[in-house]
Design a protein around this motif. Sequence first.
Motif, PDB file in Angstrom:
ATOM      1  N   GLU A  72       0.855  -1.204   0.000  1.00  0.00           N
ATOM      2  CA  GLU A  72       0.000   0.000   0.000  1.00  0.00           C
ATOM      3  C   GLU A  72       0.879   1.237   0.000  1.00  0.00           C
ATOM      4  O   GLU A  72       1.879   1.327   0.730  1.00  0.00           O
ATOM      5  CB  GLU A  72      -0.906  -0.032   1.226  1.00  0.00           C
ATOM      6  N   ASP A  73       0.503   2.227  -0.803  1.00  0.00           N
ATOM      7  CA  ASP A  73       1.291   3.470  -0.918  1.00  0.00           C
ATOM      8  C   ASP A  73       0.689   4.544  -0.034  1.00  0.00           C
ATOM      9  O   ASP A  73      -0.472   4.917  -0.200  1.00  0.00           O
ATOM     10  CB  ASP A  73       1.296   3.922  -2.384  1.00  0.00           C
ATOM     11  N   HIS A  74       1.521   5.032   0.876  1.00  0.00           N
ATOM     12  CA  HIS A  74       1.079   6.114   1.782  1.00  0.00           C
ATOM     13  C   HIS A  74       1.822   7.412   1.523  1.00  0.00           C
ATOM     14  O   HIS A  74       1.852   8.314   2.373  1.00  0.00           O
ATOM     15  CB  HIS A  74       1.342   5.695   3.264  1.00  0.00           C
ATOM     16  N   SER A  75       2.415   7.548   0.397  1.00  0.00           N
ATOM     17  CA  SER A  75       3.233   8.734   0.118  1.00  0.00           C
ATOM     18  C   SER A  75       2.408  10.005   0.112  1.00  0.00           C
ATOM     19  O   SER A  75       2.838  11.060   0.612  1.00  0.00           O
ATOM     20  CB  SER A  75       3.937   8.573  -1.240  1.00  0.00           C
ATOM     21  N   GLN A  76       1.185   9.932  -0.455  1.00  0.00           N
ATOM     22  CA  GLN A  76       0.367  11.144  -0.516  1.00  0.00           C
ATOM     23  C   GLN A  76      -0.017  11.603   0.876  1.00  0.00           C
ATOM     24  O   GLN A  76      -0.009  12.797   1.173  1.00  0.00           O
ATOM     25  CB  GLN A  76      -0.892  10.853  -1.349  1.00  0.00           C
ATOM     26  N   ILE A  77      -0.333  10.676   1.740  1.00  0.00           N
ATOM     27  CA  ILE A  77      -0.719  11.049   3.118  1.00  0.00           C
ATOM     28  C   ILE A  77       0.465  11.685   3.850  1.00  0.00           C
ATOM     29  O   ILE A  77       0.344  12.703   4.526  1.00  0.00           O
ATOM     30  CB  ILE A  77      -1.222   9.815   3.876  1.00  0.00           C
ATOM     31  N   LEU A  78       1.653  11.070   3.712  1.00  0.00           N
ATOM     32  CA  LEU A  78       2.842  11.611   4.368  1.00  0.00           C
ATOM     33  C   LEU A  78       3.165  13.002   3.855  1.00  0.00           C
ATOM     34  O   LEU A  78       3.599  13.893   4.610  1.00  0.00           O
ATOM     35  CB  LEU A  78       4.034  10.666   4.162  1.00  0.00           C
ATOM     36  N   PHE A  79       2.971  13.224   2.526  1.00  0.00           N
ATOM     37  CA  PHE A  79       3.261  14.535   1.957  1.00  0.00           C
ATOM     38  C   PHE A  79       2.328  15.589   2.532  1.00  0.00           C
ATOM     39  O   PHE A  79       2.744  16.706   2.853  1.00  0.00           O
ATOM     40  CB  PHE A  79       3.149  14.448   0.447  1.00  0.00           C
ATOM     41  N   LEU A  80       1.012  15.196   2.608  1.00  0.00           N
ATOM     42  CA  LEU A  80       0.057  16.162   3.176  1.00  0.00           C
ATOM     43  C   LEU A  80       0.385  16.464   4.635  1.00  0.00           C
ATOM     44  O   LEU A  80       0.278  17.615   5.099  1.00  0.00           O
ATOM     45  CB  LEU A  80      -1.365  15.592   3.044  1.00  0.00           C
ATOM     46  N   LEU A  81       0.773  15.428   5.378  1.00  0.00           N
ATOM     47  CA  LEU A  81       1.155  15.667   6.778  1.00  0.00           C
ATOM     48  C   LEU A  81       2.409  16.547   6.872  1.00  0.00           C
ATOM     49  O   LEU A  81       2.545  17.390   7.757  1.00  0.00           O
ATOM     50  CB  LEU A  81       1.415  14.329   7.481  1.00  0.00           C
ATOM     51  N   ASP A  82       3.341  16.362   5.939  1.00  0.00           N
ATOM     52  CA  ASP A  82       4.551  17.204   5.909  1.00  0.00           C
ATOM     53  C   ASP A  82       4.165  18.662   5.752  1.00  0.00           C
ATOM     54  O   ASP A  82       4.695  19.553   6.447  1.00  0.00           O
ATOM     55  CB  ASP A  82       5.434  16.734   4.755  1.00  0.00           C
ATOM     56  N   ARG A  83       3.274  18.952   4.801  1.00  0.00           N
ATOM     57  CA  ARG A  83       2.855  20.325   4.566  1.00  0.00           C
ATOM     58  C   ARG A  83       2.091  20.897   5.758  1.00  0.00           C
ATOM     59  O   ARG A  83       2.245  22.060   6.107  1.00  0.00           O
ATOM     60  CB  ARG A  83       1.976  20.390   3.317  1.00  0.00           C
ATOM     61  N   THR A  84       1.262  20.032   6.335  1.00  0.00           N
ATOM     62  CA  THR A  84       0.444  20.508   7.448  1.00  0.00           C
ATOM     63  C   THR A  84       1.305  20.775   8.692  1.00  0.00           C
ATOM     64  O   THR A  84       1.176  21.818   9.351  1.00  0.00           O
ATOM     65  CB  THR A  84      -0.649  19.492   7.787  1.00  0.00           C
ATOM     66  N   LEU A  85       2.160  19.851   8.995  1.00  0.00           N
ATOM     67  CA  LEU A  85       2.985  19.971  10.217  1.00  0.00           C
ATOM     68  C   LEU A  85       4.256  20.775  10.007  1.00  0.00           C
ATOM     69  O   LEU A  85       4.946  21.103  10.957  1.00  0.00           O
ATOM     70  CB  LEU A  85       3.364  18.569  10.727  1.00  0.00           C
ATOM     71  N   GLU A  86       4.604  21.041   8.714  1.00  0.00           N
ATOM     72  CA  GLU A  86       5.848  21.727   8.370  1.00  0.00           C
ATOM     73  C   GLU A  86       7.045  20.961   8.908  1.00  0.00           C
ATOM     74  O   GLU A  86       8.019  21.545   9.388  1.00  0.00           O
ATOM     75  CB  GLU A  86       5.870  23.173   8.889  1.00  0.00           C
TER      76      GLU A  86
END
Length: 588
Positions: A64-78
């Motif tokens: 399962e690919d979770h890259s999109q979720i991690l990217f969104l969390l990166d942007r959100t959490l900085e």
Amino acid sequence: MLKSINSKIFFSYITLILLVLLAVGVFFTFLIEDYFIATHSREQEKTGQELTGLARSILTAGGEDHSQILFLLDRTLEARIWIVNQQGMIIKSSRPEAHLGSESRIAPGDLETIIQGKVISRQASTSYFDTAMLSTGIPVEKGGRIIGGLFLHYPITGIQNTLQQIQKNLIYAAIIAVLAAGMISLGLARNLSRPIMDINQSALAMAAGDFSRRVQIARADELGKLGHSFNFLATRLDQTLGQLAGERDKLAHTVSSIEEGVIAINQEGQIILSNSPAINLFRPDMAPEDFHLKELSTLITMPEIPDLFQKTLNTGEKQSQLLELEGHLSIFIQVFPIKNKNHSSSGAVALLHNLKNLDGLEEIQRNFLAEVSHELKTPLTTIRSYSQALLDGTASQPEIRERFLQTICEETDSLTGLIKELLDYSRIKSGNIDPRLKDFPPEDLLAEVINTRAEAIKDGELTLVQDLPPDLPLIRADPALIQLVIANLLDNALTFTPPGGTITIRARVEKEKVWISVADTGPGINDEDLPFIWKRFYRGQKGLQKKDPGWGLGLAISRDIVRAHGEEIMVSSREGQGTTFSFSLPRT
């Protein structure tokens, strides 16, 4: 640069404030930085704990690919997000393009900490990022065992930007504070220096001789007290200098009224005092004020006189010499040292005796010898006639012979008393009297004199009253000489007080003096005779004495003794109401 007290106070306050602000700014910056880092570390740890479920899914789910979720969390959490397996390999990153390879691993020490189930939180730089990061590592568990870890990396630049903004605000606040403090310190410096400058100006005015200026300081602090003390000092100095000027004028008037010449010099040989008789001997064309602070040797051409002064200054001893001036004028000069409190010579004073005045002195001497001869003639005549009668056998009866012998004894005692008084008078007048001062209670001396006259008081049917305060202080004087004064005054009262009369001895304290008085209820002294009672051989009004009045030297001796102590003696009398003699002595 910092010569004035204004600038010293101003720059001292500014320097102190800058140092305080610098120390507070540095401390506050580190404090804020630690606070931000600690706060963000706790937030990252909390966030990481919330994301461990996602990390567990990534570690356990195979494809399962979770890259999109991690990217969104990166942007959100900085913050960068890493998922690490049990071997320390970074299997997922929120930004795969960020310097990560397929075999990227975390540090072995970090892996060991995660495997032990401990949280990692630190500020560090790694080769994976271009800037320092605040890193937080959270262990990921499944089934009670550690299967990997979740790492959050937050860039420190965010915190540093916040700190830089805070530092700018602190600098602006510091500038405003320094400006405000500078104005306050400048006002304070002026407020402190103004009274000091006023005191300085007043001191300069006093140095110039103006003692009327006072400091105007309306404040209750130390500067106010200093101003009041300065004003008090100025007032006392003004009073003291006024008194000194008055004493100087008295001295100048006294010296100018002396018939003999007087010249005084200081240690440098400058004339500090002179009178007209002295000036007229050497420079009749000049006035005494023209001699002031002039060199003695430049005004008096006779070398003997400056030499006598110099010898006195060098030896500290009296010098004298007989000199012949032009015009067959002879002077006898006596030079005395002027001693300071250290008993060293600070100058010298000379008395110039014009020997033309000796004719008057010889006349006084002849009068004195005539008076003494007259006083000796009567008792000697009585003694001779009574002795002749005894030798011739004229006085053959025992009672007559006894009376004649008694008279001879009385006259002999009288002559002995006269000779003693003449010796005392001569010693005092010659200046050989030197009071040996000591502290003693005056009541003891009075009691001793009264005891020696107790029989005479009883025989004269007199009443003696002592009016002495109980707390009479000690006096400082020569006991033997003061005893002679009291004895003379008491004998005088015994001579003139009639039977049934009263003699009163009083003592009173006035400031720094003790006054002792002897009062009688005798006939008193009339106004015509009162000015002459201090003259030698004065024996009062004829016919008023109840017994032999003595030789008239007691009061003259008493006055000279009191004056030798630097004190005064006085008399008050009204005819028919008695006489009171009083003299003062210093108390201790």
